[in-house]
Write an enzyme that holds these catalytic residues in place. Structure first.
Site, PDB file in Angstrom:
ATOM      1  CG  ASP A  65      -2.086   0.890   1.127  1.00 13.67           C
ATOM      2  OD1 ASP A  65      -2.288   1.491   0.054  1.00 13.67           O
ATOM      3  OD2 ASP A  65      -2.817   1.031   2.131  1.00 13.67           O
ATOM      4  CG  LEU A 105      10.052 -16.713  -3.923  1.00 15.04           C
ATOM      5  CD1 LEU A 105       9.675 -16.800  -2.453  1.00 15.04           C
ATOM      6  CD2 LEU A 105      10.651 -15.327  -4.220  1.00 15.04           C
ATOM      7  CG  HIS A 141       0.102   1.992  -9.379  1.00 16.62           C
ATOM      8  ND1 HIS A 141      -0.124   1.617  -8.077  1.00 16.62           N
ATOM      9  CD2 HIS A 141      -1.012   2.672  -9.767  1.00 16.62           C
ATOM     10  CE1 HIS A 141      -1.318   2.034  -7.693  1.00 16.62           C
ATOM     11  NE2 HIS A 141      -1.883   2.697  -8.701  1.00 16.62           N
TER      12      HIS A 141
END
Ligand code: FPP
Length: 229
Positions: A15, A126, A32
């Site tokens: 956020d 991962l 972004h």
């Protein structure tokens, strides 16, 4: 009592991109973009640490109410990231999973996601689980509907867990939210029953390996009792 070393699964609510951009008098999309770079840094750090699973809240079911240009910009950013990083994921042994509804996502985005998920499916490093068009209430409702379609008369906790978007994903031991907001916003409501929460005022585009380490240090200090003594 369980001792904490490293969580197996970290989930992040990324956020503060908009506020990061606003502080610099830049358009929200610049935030972004910078957020996408923070994603790259964070994944590298998680990989170096040997964290097996990371979930990133990339787009929520509620995010459709944002202005059209912002939604299009976010989808374009995601498409570019898939184009750019699928090869890197193969080189780095990263596996991509997605949690969310396919509703409303464009055929182009869906095609790119499906391709990347399939291509990376055998990787053993991962696992990056992208929460995309994700809402936890929707996920739980969809799970219950799947069970109803099987004509179940009574359902168990295990039945619901088995019908979530990614049944093989372990519950996150640690949930991080950046930007100073301290709420879950319809993220992993079922899976977070015993998660530790870490909130930081750092805006997502400023997040990095050092900030991740701070969250992990805090996590390691906490004692997890699972309701016992
Ligand atoms: C929240 O910031 C962030 C989002 C809604 C989207 C997250 C997207 C990225 C980090 C970039 C792309 C990701 C990938 C995986 C390529 P906000 O816009 O709500 O910030 P604000 O609260 O300051 O307005």
């Amino acid at each position: 009592m369980q001792s904490n070393v490293l969580p197996k699964h970290i989930a992040i609510i990324m956020d503060g991109n908009g506020r990061w951009a606003k502080k610099r008098h830049l358009p929200r999309l610049a935030g972004h973009n910078a957020g996408a770079q923070a994603v790259q840094r964070t994944l590298q750090a998680a990989q170096t640490l040997g964290i097996p699973f990371i979930t990133l809240y990339a787009f929520s079911t509620e995010n459709w109410s944002r202005p059209k240009e912002e939604i299009e910009g976010l989808m374009a950013l995601l498409s570019q990231a898939l184009d750019k990083y699928t090869n890197t994921a193969m080189k780095e042994n990263i596996r991509l999973w997605v949690s969310g509804s396919r509703d409303k996502l464009s055929p182009t985005v869906l095609e790119k996601i499906d391709k990347a998920v399939k291509l990376t499916s055998k990787n053993t490093g991962l696992t990056v689980n992208l929460a995309l068009n994700y809402g936890a209430r929707q996920e739980i409702t969809a799970a219950v509907n799947k069970l109803l379609a099987q004509n179940k008369k009574e359902i168990t906790v295990e039945d619901i867990s088995a019908c979530l978007y990614q049944p093989a994903l372990p519950d996150p031991e640690l949930i991080i939210r950046t930007s100073g907001e301290e709420r879950l916003s319809n993220f992993l409501l079922w899976q977070s029953a015993y998660s530790e929460f870490y909130f930081t005022p750092v805006l997502w585009p400023d997040f990095n390996a050092e900030e991740l380490q701070k969250a992990l240090d805090e996590y390691a200090r906490r004692t997890r009792r699972f309701g016992g003594l």
